[in-house]
Enzyme design. Structure first.
Site, PDB file in Angstrom:
ATOM      1  CD  GLU A   6      21.881  21.867 -56.795  1.00  0.00           C
ATOM      2  OE1 GLU A   6      22.627  21.847 -57.794  1.00  0.00           O
ATOM      3  OE2 GLU A   6      21.788  20.922 -55.992  1.00  0.00           O
ATOM      4  CB  SER A  31      19.497  18.009 -57.494  1.00  0.00           C
ATOM      5  OG  SER A  31      19.683  16.837 -56.757  1.00  0.00           O
ATOM      6  NE  ARG A  72      22.739  20.803 -53.138  1.00  0.00           N
ATOM      7  CZ  ARG A  72      22.936  19.787 -52.286  1.00  0.00           C
ATOM      8  NH1 ARG A  72      23.373  20.017 -51.071  1.00  0.00           N
ATOM      9  NH2 ARG A  72      22.712  18.546 -52.658  1.00  0.00           N
TER      10      ARG A  72
END
Ligand code: FAD
Ligand code: EPU
Length: 339
Positions: free
Chosen positions: A334, A238, A164
């Site tokens: 995130e 998420s 990520r």
């Protein structure tokens, strides 16, 4: 001629459905339009936000600057023996590209089916799902450098992909606009079915020798069963990353919580399932005003209707605090927070 609009609602341009407005808004359909835009000092000096599908951002306020929506289209593909090189415009819808490749039996993108958003944003956080990350299929990308008004090609090594993460989220943050991405795919499938749920679902369907299309359909099916559809309930997937901790930290957590869901993350590091940590703190399916967590996936924060960015953000801070208090582990967001 570029059409710059004023006071534009961003509600339909972000998957959280946050009702924020842009002071100025422009859509870019060709890469040369970026050169034209940034030649004008008025736009060059103004704060700007690059927007793809808006499916990985939380808008905290109205945006007091120029929102630049990237809509550069086009897909080119070239086969060289067993290798396939596919180059797509940054404004292509990610899942349209996946379908384009699966339909032609170009292997590599099938596990990344149904991830929302644009091709141009895919390198930003090195999108990943079901055992595959963008870096596994990425060849290069072409990007506009804001400071010089020129285009530069980035190789995989240049992008410094991690879980990520990429150079575009870190040291080069805000300095480049990705205009196209080139993928290295294959005519010979190398199926990655190690995510248990994929094998289980193939078995349920009686499939023993899957095709790329089977895998794409199975992944899409699993995703739909777990994740809320942004067209009916606002969310950005998420909200937090799965935390990666050292072996010592892990030993401490596991001593108190033997069931903690974890995966090896290389170099002796351990990745914890943030959804499990959040669920253990009692947040799963919780409704808090207009926001909350998704009933089937505690890692996903949702907008039940009318939530402000600040409301979602404050709620996410409560989750971070409670996970830290219970486990001594700090969750990191995130989703890109835009203020
Ligand atoms: P945006 O939200 O528009 O932008 C994201 C960031 O990238 C912003 O900082 C923006 O400024 C920047 N950016 C966008 N385009 C460009 C460009 N052309 N050049 C430079 N900067 C740019 N992600 C995963 O990795 N795996 C998943 O499984 C996954 N599942 C999801 C499920 C749901 C239901 C949702 C809503 C989201 C999910 N996501 C997932 C997150 C999201 O789909 C990805 O992060 C996606 O890449 C975002 O694309 P976008 O075009 O919507 O980006
Ligand atoms: N879990 C719980 N409770 C929950 C949610 C999850 O206990 O409410 C536990 C379960 O044990 C489950 C495990 O966590 O088996 C993992 O859950 P899941 O398979 O749903 O995956 P995830 O780790 O929560 C990650 C990505 C997703 C990606 C999936 C599939 C991150 C931050 N998220 O989620 O990406 O689609 O794996 O590969 O890495 C996104 O980035 O937006 C996203 C959706």
């Amino acid at each position: 001629m570029l059409q710059i609009q004023e006071n534009v609602s961003l509600k339909n341009f972000n998957s959280f459905g946050i009702d924020a407005r842009a002071r100025f808004f422009v859509e870019i359909n060709k890469k040369d339009e970026l050169v034209e835009l940034f030649m004008d000092p008025q736009w060059q000096q103004m704060p700007h936000l690059i927007l793809g599908g808006g499916s990985n951002m939380l808008l905290l306020n109205d945006y007091d600057g120029l929102v630049i929506r990237i809509n550069i289209r086009g897909i080119e593909h070239r086969i060289s023996k067993d290798d396939v090189y596919v180059e797509a415009g940054a404004g292509e819808v990610w899942n349209d590209l996946v379908n384009f490749c699966v339909a032609r039996e170009y292997a590599g993108l099938e596990n990344l089916s149904l991830i929302p958003g644009s091709v141009g944003a895919s390198p930003i956080q090195n999108i990943g799902a079901y055992g595959v990350e963008l870096k596994d299929v990425f060849y290069s990308c072409n990007a506009f450098e804001l400071a010089t008004g020129t285009f530069k090609t980035f190789t995989k090594a240049d992008c410094k992909f991690e879980y990520r993460e990429s150079v575009f989220k870190n040291e080069l943050k805000g300095q480049y606009i990705i205009v196209s991405v080139k993928f290295h795919l294959s005519m010979i499938p190398n199926f990655n079915l190690k995510y248990g749920a994929i094998e289980q679902e193939l078995q349920n369907r009686g499939i023993t020798s899957p095709t790329l299309k089977d895998v794409s359909q199975v992944v899409s099916h699993i995703r739909v069963s777990k994740l809320p559809d942004p067209s009916t309930i606002g969310n950005a997937g998420s909200f937090f990353k799965n935390p990666i901790i050292t072996a010592d930290e892990f030993a401490r957590v596991q001593a108190s919580f033997p069931d903690v869901v974890n995966y090896p993350a290389g170099d002796g590091l351990v990745k914890l399932a943030a959804g499990w940590l959040i669920e253990q703190c009692g947040w799963k399916g919780k409704v808090a005003g207009n926001t909350g967590t998704w009933k089937n996936q505690a890692l996903v924060l949702v907008n039940h209707g009318g939530a402000t960015g600040a409301e979602v953000y404050n709620f996410s801070s409560q989750i971070i605090d409670s996970v830290y208090t219970k486990f001594g582990v700090t969750l990191q967001r995130e989703v890109n927070i835009i203020s």
